[in-house]
Write a protein that holds these residues in place. Structure first.
Motif, PDB file in Angstrom:
ATOM      1  N   GLY A  30     -55.983  37.362 -23.741  1.00 53.02           N
ATOM      2  CA  GLY A  30     -55.903  36.389 -22.680  1.00 53.02           C
ATOM      3  C   GLY A  30     -56.791  36.677 -21.496  1.00 53.02           C
ATOM      4  N   ARG A  31     -57.712  37.610 -21.615  1.00 51.75           N
ATOM      5  CA  ARG A  31     -58.609  37.954 -20.527  1.00 51.75           C
ATOM      6  C   ARG A  31     -60.017  38.124 -21.069  1.00 51.75           C
ATOM      7  N   VAL A  32     -60.997  37.872 -20.209  1.00 52.07           N
ATOM      8  CA  VAL A  32     -62.379  38.162 -20.574  1.00 52.07           C
ATOM      9  C   VAL A  32     -62.628  39.631 -20.286  1.00 52.07           C
ATOM     10  N   THR A  33     -63.042  40.369 -21.306  1.00 54.27           N
ATOM     11  CA  THR A  33     -63.234  41.810 -21.204  1.00 54.27           C
ATOM     12  C   THR A  33     -64.591  42.190 -21.788  1.00 54.27           C
ATOM     13  N   GLY A  34     -64.844  43.486 -21.810  1.00 51.33           N
ATOM     14  CA  GLY A  34     -66.105  43.970 -22.356  1.00 51.33           C
ATOM     15  C   GLY A  34     -66.279  43.655 -23.826  1.00 51.33           C
ATOM     16  N   SER A  35     -65.180  43.477 -24.546  1.00 49.21           N
ATOM     17  CA  SER A  35     -65.278  43.223 -25.980  1.00 49.21           C
ATOM     18  C   SER A  35     -65.505  41.753 -26.319  1.00 49.21           C
ATOM     19  N   THR A 116     -66.434  38.746 -14.441  1.00 49.00           N
ATOM     20  CA  THR A 116     -65.011  39.011 -14.671  1.00 49.00           C
ATOM     21  C   THR A 116     -64.411  39.831 -13.539  1.00 49.00           C
ATOM     22  N   TYR A 117     -63.075  39.667 -13.399  1.00 43.61           N
ATOM     23  CA  TYR A 117     -62.308  40.316 -12.336  1.00 43.61           C
ATOM     24  C   TYR A 117     -61.024  40.903 -12.921  1.00 43.61           C
ATOM     25  N   PRO A 118     -60.317  41.731 -12.142  1.00 38.84           N
ATOM     26  CA  PRO A 118     -59.113  42.370 -12.688  1.00 38.84           C
ATOM     27  C   PRO A 118     -58.041  41.383 -13.144  1.00 38.84           C
ATOM     28  N   ASP A 119     -57.968  40.210 -12.499  1.00 34.21           N
ATOM     29  CA  ASP A 119     -56.955  39.218 -12.865  1.00 34.21           C
ATOM     30  C   ASP A 119     -57.414  37.834 -12.414  1.00 34.21           C
ATOM     31  N   ALA A 120     -56.664  36.819 -12.855  1.00 34.52           N
ATOM     32  CA  ALA A 120     -57.040  35.436 -12.564  1.00 34.52           C
ATOM     33  C   ALA A 120     -56.977  35.118 -11.076  1.00 34.52           C
ATOM     34  N   ALA A 188     -61.770  30.287 -14.421  1.00 35.27           N
ATOM     35  CA  ALA A 188     -60.700  30.152 -15.406  1.00 35.27           C
ATOM     36  C   ALA A 188     -60.324  31.541 -15.884  1.00 35.27           C
ATOM     37  N   GLU A 189     -59.049  31.734 -16.163  1.00 33.61           N
ATOM     38  CA  GLU A 189     -58.556  33.068 -16.520  1.00 33.61           C
ATOM     39  C   GLU A 189     -59.005  34.071 -15.447  1.00 33.61           C
ATOM     40  N   ASN A 190     -59.564  35.202 -15.856  1.00 31.08           N
ATOM     41  CA  ASN A 190     -60.009  36.208 -14.878  1.00 31.08           C
ATOM     42  C   ASN A 190     -61.524  36.167 -14.698  1.00 31.08           C
ATOM     43  N   ALA A 191     -62.117  34.988 -14.879  1.00 34.60           N
ATOM     44  CA  ALA A 191     -63.576  34.895 -14.883  1.00 34.60           C
ATOM     45  C   ALA A 191     -64.081  33.750 -14.006  1.00 34.60           C
ATOM     46  N   ILE A 192     -65.333  33.879 -13.584  1.00 34.69           N
ATOM     47  CA  ILE A 192     -66.075  32.797 -12.954  1.00 34.69           C
ATOM     48  C   ILE A 192     -67.286  32.529 -13.840  1.00 34.69           C
ATOM     49  N   LEU A 193     -67.428  31.286 -14.287  1.00 35.90           N
ATOM     50  CA  LEU A 193     -68.486  30.889 -15.201  1.00 35.90           C
ATOM     51  C   LEU A 193     -69.474  29.984 -14.475  1.00 35.90           C
ATOM     52  N   LYS A 194     -70.734  30.054 -14.880  1.00 36.11           N
ATOM     53  CA  LYS A 194     -71.726  29.133 -14.343  1.00 36.11           C
ATOM     54  C   LYS A 194     -72.631  28.638 -15.462  1.00 36.11           C
ATOM     55  N   ALA A 195     -72.883  27.313 -15.460  1.00 36.67           N
ATOM     56  CA  ALA A 195     -73.860  26.700 -16.356  1.00 36.67           C
ATOM     57  C   ALA A 195     -74.860  25.945 -15.505  1.00 36.67           C
ATOM     58  N   MET A 214     -68.044  26.537 -22.842  1.00 35.77           N
ATOM     59  CA  MET A 214     -67.832  27.894 -22.346  1.00 35.77           C
ATOM     60  C   MET A 214     -66.353  28.147 -22.064  1.00 35.77           C
ATOM     61  N   VAL A 215     -65.703  27.193 -21.399  1.00 36.15           N
ATOM     62  CA  VAL A 215     -64.271  27.338 -21.124  1.00 36.15           C
ATOM     63  C   VAL A 215     -63.474  27.375 -22.439  1.00 36.15           C
ATOM     64  N   GLY A 216     -63.904  26.556 -23.401  1.00 28.50           N
ATOM     65  CA  GLY A 216     -63.253  26.548 -24.700  1.00 28.50           C
ATOM     66  C   GLY A 216     -63.393  27.866 -25.448  1.00 28.50           C
ATOM     67  N   GLY A 217     -64.407  28.660 -25.082  1.00 27.76           N
ATOM     68  CA  GLY A 217     -64.622  29.948 -25.737  1.00 27.76           C
ATOM     69  C   GLY A 217     -63.894  31.101 -25.087  1.00 27.76           C
ATOM     70  N   LEU A 218     -63.143  30.833 -24.015  1.00 29.70           N
ATOM     71  CA  LEU A 218     -62.387  31.902 -23.359  1.00 29.70           C
ATOM     72  C   LEU A 218     -61.240  32.363 -24.266  1.00 29.70           C
ATOM     73  N   PRO A 219     -60.903  33.650 -24.229  1.00 30.86           N
ATOM     74  CA  PRO A 219     -59.801  34.145 -25.053  1.00 30.86           C
ATOM     75  C   PRO A 219     -58.480  33.525 -24.638  1.00 30.86           C
ATOM     76  N   SER A 220     -57.601  33.330 -25.600  1.00 35.35           N
ATOM     77  CA  SER A 220     -56.293  32.734 -25.304  1.00 35.35           C
ATOM     78  C   SER A 220     -55.193  33.766 -25.541  1.00 35.35           C
TER      79      SER A 220
END
Length: 220
Positions: A30-35, A116-120, A188-195, A214-220
């Motif tokens: 549920g978070r964007v991480t290094g993996s 990415t950040y520590p939390d949303a 969204a989640e713990n991330a800031i995205l830009k296109a 991009m938002v659709g590709g975020l982990p759930s």
């Protein structure tokens, strides 16, 4: 008139390379991480399908660009490029990609970033604090050429609680000539995205489609 990218000057391009950024193992769900951070970014083939072109020039980086400097209206610098000051000290990971259809004379220039950040809540706070000061930036110009004539004009962003959309219009001898960069910044989640897409005419629908994917590709 050379079609350019306001976001990146020569110094910014130096920070990008053709190398793939290594991932750091982290299995948090549920978070964007290094993996999984790299999987949030769309491939050149995917973006090319959206734009209807091939994007063979591909560069990548893993740190924000330096903050741009304006002679006036420094509060509008985020609309040129969210930089190190915007992303702040709580930033965990960062990825940026640049795609072009031609190295020297592109008809399309595409940027994507994921931070990415520590939390949303932290991501939301960074987004809100960084974008709110730009609300009054409509028609602010950036002067970069030797004749001291405006070379770019910024629009004020359309801001919601988790999204901001705006565009940059390039000028020739002080007048628009049709080359525009459309930007969507989203948290969204713990991330800031830009296109961002730069092209002749209106790239707004393409940028919105990119952000949806991009938002659709975020982990759930």
């Amino acid at each position: 008139m050379k079609r350019e990218l306001l976001t990146l000057g020569c110094a910014g391009l130096v920070a990008l390379t053709s190398a793939t950024s290594p991932a750091t193992a982290d299995s948090s769900s549920g978070r964007v991480t290094g993996s999984n951070i790299d999987s949030v970014l769309l491939s050149a083939d995917t973006v090319g399908d959206i734009l209807g072109t091939n994007l063979p020039v591909q560069l990548k980086g893993k740190r924000p660009l330096p903050e741009a400097q304006l002679d006036q209206h420094q509060e509008c610098t985020t609309l040129i490029e969210p930089g190190t000051k915007f992303y702040g000290s709580d930033l965990n990971l960062f990825r940026i990609t640049l795609f072009k259809d031609d190295k020297d004379s592109p008809d399309y220039i595409v940027l994507q970033t994921v931070a990415t950040y520590p939390d949303a809540q932290t991501a939301q706070n960074v987004f809100t604090k960084g974008i709110q000061p730009t609300a009054g930036c409509n028609s602010v110009v950036q002067i970069t050429d030797i004749d001291s004539k405006p070379s770019w004009q910024l629009s004020a962003p359309k801001i919601t609680t988790d999204d901001a959309k705006w565009h940059q219009g390039q000028l020739y001898e002080g007048d628009p000539f049709g080359w525009n960069c459309y930007v969507d910044l989203h948290t969204a989640e713990n991330a800031i995205l830009k296109a961002q897409v730069c092209q002749m005419g209106n790239a707004g629908p393409s940028v919105s489609q990119m952000m949806d994917q991009m938002v659709g590709g975020l982990p759930s």
